[in-house]
Scaffold this motif. Structure first.
Motif, mmCIF file in Angstrom:
data_model
loop_
_atom_site.group_PDB
_atom_site.id
_atom_site.type_symbol
_atom_site.label_atom_id
_atom_site.label_comp_id
_atom_site.label_asym_id
_atom_site.label_seq_id
_atom_site.Cartn_x
_atom_site.Cartn_y
_atom_site.Cartn_z
ATOM 1 N N ALA A 1 2.478 37.647 -5.320
ATOM 2 C CA ALA A 1 2.660 38.716 -4.328
ATOM 3 C C ALA A 1 2.097 38.297 -2.979
ATOM 4 N N ARG A 2 2.838 38.585 -1.925
ATOM 5 C CA ARG A 2 2.381 38.318 -0.568
ATOM 6 C C ARG A 2 2.433 39.650 0.185
ATOM 7 N N TYR A 3 1.596 40.565 -0.257
ATOM 8 C CA TYR A 3 1.708 41.935 0.253
ATOM 9 C C TYR A 3 0.305 42.483 0.447
ATOM 10 N N ASP A 4 -0.277 42.194 1.619
ATOM 11 C CA ASP A 4 -1.616 42.680 1.914
ATOM 12 C C ASP A 4 -1.525 43.944 2.748
ATOM 13 N N ARG A 5 -2.642 44.329 3.339
ATOM 14 C CA ARG A 5 -2.662 45.562 4.131
ATOM 15 C C ARG A 5 -1.675 45.501 5.300
ATOM 16 N N GLN A 6 -1.631 44.328 5.951
ATOM 17 C CA GLN A 6 -0.693 44.178 7.062
ATOM 18 C C GLN A 6 0.744 44.252 6.563
ATOM 19 N N GLY A 7 1.009 43.634 5.398
ATOM 20 C CA GLY A 7 2.335 43.703 4.826
ATOM 21 C C GLY A 7 2.754 45.128 4.506
ATOM 22 N N HIS A 8 1.794 45.936 4.080
ATOM 23 C CA HIS A 8 2.048 47.352 3.806
ATOM 24 C C HIS A 8 2.595 48.047 5.050
ATOM 25 N N TYR A 9 1.917 47.878 6.175
ATOM 26 C CA TYR A 9 2.362 48.546 7.403
ATOM 27 C C TYR A 9 3.638 47.914 7.954
ATOM 28 N N ASP A 10 3.750 46.604 7.847
ATOM 29 C CA ASP A 10 4.937 45.921 8.375
ATOM 30 C C ASP A 10 6.194 46.342 7.618
ATOM 31 N N CYS A 11 6.100 46.444 6.289
ATOM 32 C CA CYS A 11 7.273 46.812 5.494
ATOM 33 C C CYS A 11 7.651 48.280 5.712
ATOM 34 N N LEU A 12 6.654 49.149 5.807
ATOM 35 C CA LEU A 12 6.967 50.547 6.090
ATOM 36 C C LEU A 12 7.645 50.681 7.454
ATOM 37 N N SER A 13 7.161 49.910 8.424
ATOM 38 C CA SER A 13 7.757 49.935 9.762
ATOM 39 C C SER A 13 9.188 49.423 9.724
ATOM 40 N N ALA A 14 9.403 48.298 9.042
ATOM 41 C CA ALA A 14 10.751 47.728 8.947
ATOM 42 C C ALA A 14 11.689 48.662 8.181
ATOM 43 N N PHE A 15 11.159 49.316 7.171
ATOM 44 C CA PHE A 15 11.941 50.277 6.381
ATOM 45 C C PHE A 15 12.438 51.427 7.261
ATOM 46 N N GLN A 16 11.515 52.033 8.018
ATOM 47 C CA GLN A 16 11.917 53.167 8.846
ATOM 48 C C GLN A 16 12.862 52.737 9.968
ATOM 49 N N LYS A 17 12.616 51.582 10.557
ATOM 50 C CA LYS A 17 13.483 51.123 11.648
ATOM 51 C C LYS A 17 14.878 50.762 11.137
ATOM 52 N N SER A 18 14.959 50.295 9.883
ATOM 53 C CA SER A 18 16.269 50.016 9.290
ATOM 54 C C SER A 18 17.016 51.314 9.010
ATOM 55 N N LEU A 19 16.285 52.339 8.553
ATOM 56 C CA LEU A 19 16.894 53.655 8.355
ATOM 57 C C LEU A 19 17.407 54.196 9.685
ATOM 58 N N ARG A 20 16.561 54.101 10.701
ATOM 59 C CA ARG A 20 16.929 54.593 12.029
ATOM 60 C C ARG A 20 18.139 53.839 12.574
ATOM 61 N N GLY A 21 18.200 52.549 12.291
ATOM 62 C CA GLY A 21 19.282 51.717 12.792
ATOM 63 C C GLY A 21 20.539 51.764 11.939
ATOM 64 N N SER A 22 20.560 52.671 10.941
ATOM 65 C CA SER A 22 21.740 52.873 10.080
ATOM 66 C C SER A 22 22.157 51.603 9.349
ATOM 67 N N ARG B 1 22.739 56.151 6.285
ATOM 68 C CA ARG B 1 24.129 56.337 6.691
ATOM 69 C C ARG B 1 24.355 57.612 7.504
ATOM 70 N N ALA B 2 23.391 58.517 7.495
ATOM 71 C CA ALA B 2 23.571 59.800 8.178
ATOM 72 C C ALA B 2 23.657 59.615 9.697
ATOM 73 N N LYS B 3 24.369 60.540 10.345
ATOM 74 C CA LYS B 3 24.387 60.554 11.807
ATOM 75 C C LYS B 3 22.967 60.785 12.305
ATOM 76 N N LYS B 4 22.677 60.272 13.488
ATOM 77 C CA LYS B 4 21.309 60.318 13.994
ATOM 78 C C LYS B 4 21.190 61.196 15.241
ATOM 79 N N SER B 5 20.063 61.890 15.315
ATOM 80 C CA SER B 5 19.716 62.661 16.514
ATOM 81 C C SER B 5 18.198 62.757 16.597
ATOM 82 N N ASN B 6 17.655 62.322 17.712
ATOM 83 C CA ASN B 6 16.205 62.405 17.886
ATOM 84 C C ASN B 6 15.818 63.534 18.844
ATOM 85 N N ARG B 7 16.717 64.506 19.033
ATOM 86 C CA ARG B 7 16.453 65.566 20.003
ATOM 87 C C ARG B 7 15.224 66.392 19.638
ATOM 88 N N ALA B 8 14.989 66.605 18.342
ATOM 89 C CA ALA B 8 13.858 67.440 17.940
ATOM 90 C C ALA B 8 12.532 66.799 18.332
#
Length: 413
Positions: free
Chosen positions: A247-268, A341-348
């Motif tokens: 495993a190559r998943y330390d504390r920094q990896g925890h935050y980096d993967c969560l960040s990449a996960f959310q940005k990939s969701l945001r980027g559809s 896959r959902a349409k995106k809106s950051n108005r809220a």
């Protein structure tokens, strides 16, 4: 001569990774961004300027090696401490030795491995000696120094981020390891298949130390007691030896993967999102944290463009709490695909952040009188609620809801 006789005769108790440690910067592979011809470090070295550094990077990327090479380049005395086993007394001893060296005109580099493990007090103890030039500090850490190193120390040291070693460099390192063993153990005939080299590169995740340890172990595992008719290092042997990638998943990896996960969701991009979801689950991430991040993204990035995303993300959290792993991985994958896959809106989020910023900057105004609470005695005496029109009784009537000072303000654009 058997294998153990050969080991004793050649006195090779030193690990292969240490034996093949680069002797100069030209041999240092995988960090061209740090030591390239025009890099700041290279220019400082050529200017004969010794400086304090914090080397931040994953295991096996060459932090200790680079520190030694810098010391060799400057012909400086190299003192090495581990933050796991050393303390303030060891630092004091290093200070005394550094002062003795200075009297002889020799500069000292104090290298502290895993410096993030030092307490604030221990880190503070280094400051005056760096300040007065008794020694120059090079610290190594696998943790983000912005979180783990005290600000006063960061202000006195240049932070250099090292990356995992790239595949081309890793291949050269692995081949160099096998060539060294063939040369020094010529009495142990072993065949190396090209696919084995590729397998080690793939499973080492950019960790040169791990790769060379695998090279060494696989070489002697292939030979065994010398009685086998097939002494071959192949893909199967490597996979059997390692069983799985470390495993190559330390504390920094925890935050980096969560960040990449959310940005990939945001980027559809559902494929990228599912990859990071899998990476987090394989490495033991708490699925509740992932589900909460899905809810955040469904609200922040999808918003009311598709309100179902929030409901599905919320249901995924419920599934995590009800089912647990491994079954909840399916619900997380389902929600991941929908949110991506959902349409995106950051108005809220844009609206609430703009409104909060206005209030924090001084635009903190009371509601108009006709909107204030009139459900208590004497409220109408002060004019509270006077003039309010009940919307359901007169839906066409236009009345003001924002404070007078910002009555025309628009937050949802």
């Amino acid at each position: 001569m058997n294998l153990f006789d050969a080991l004793e005769e050649n006195n090779k108790q030193t690990p292969l990774a240490a034996l093949l440690r680069p002797k100069n910067l030209d041999e240092f592979l995988g960090q061209t961004n740090v030591i390239s011809e025009n890099s700041p470090i290279n220019k400082l070295l050529k200017a004969n300027r010794l400086f304090s550094l914090i080397l931040w990077g994953p295991p096996g990327c060459g932090k200790t090696t680079l520190a030694r090479l810098i010391a060799n380049y400057h012909k400086a005395n190299f003192l090495e401490l581990s933050a796991v086993t050393s303390g303030v007394k060891d630092v004091k001893d290093a200070v005394l030795q550094a002062k003795d060296n200075l009297r002889s005109g020799i500069r000292t580099i104090l290298f502290i491995d895993e410096i993030h493990r030092y307490s604030k007090t221990q880190q503070d103890a280094l400051l005056p000696h760096i300040e007065n030039g008794t020694f120059h500090l090079i610290g190594s850490t696998t943790e983000n120094p912005s979180f783990q190193v005290v600000p006063a120390l960061l202000s006195r040291a240049q932070v250099i981020m090292l990356n995992r070693i790239d595949e081309n460099s890793m291949k050269k390192i692995v081949e160099k390891g096998f060539n060294y063993l063939k040369e020094h153990y010529s009495n142990i005939p072993v065949t190396i298949e090209d696919e084995a080299v590729e397998t080690i590169v793939n499973l080492s995740s950019g960790d040169a130390r791990y790769a060379l340890n695998t090279v060494e172990n696989s070489y002697f595992a292939a030979y065994g007691d010398g009685k086998s008719s097939d002494s071959t290092v192949n893909k199967k042997l490597i996979e059997d030896l390692l069983q799985k990638s470390t495993a190559r998943y330390d504390r920094q990896g925890h935050y980096d993967c969560l960040s990449a996960f959310q940005k990939s969701l945001r980027g559809s991009d559902p494929d990228a999102a599912i990859y990071y979801l899998a990476k987090m689950l394989v490495n033991g991430e708490d699925p509740r944290i992932i589900a909460r991040r899905l809810i955040v993204c469904a609200s922040e990035d999808v918003g009311n463009a598709d309100f179902r995303a929030f409901l599905i993300a919320e249901a995924a959290l419920k599934a995590v709490e009800t089912l647990g792993m491994p079954e909840c991985r399916i619900a997380l994958a389902q929600a991941t695909e929908f949110v991506a896959r959902a349409k995106k809106s950051n108005r809220a989020i844009m609206a609430i952040d703009e409104a909060m910023a206005d209030i924090q900057s001084g635009q903190d105004f009371p509601p108009p009188m006709h909107l204030r609470d009139a459900h208590y005695k004497d409220a109408k005496k002060y004019g509270f609620g006077e003039g309010y029109v009940y919307t359901h009784n007169n839906p066409e009537y236009k009345q003001q809801f924002l404070p007078d000072e910002i009555k025309d303000k628009k937050y949802f654009h």
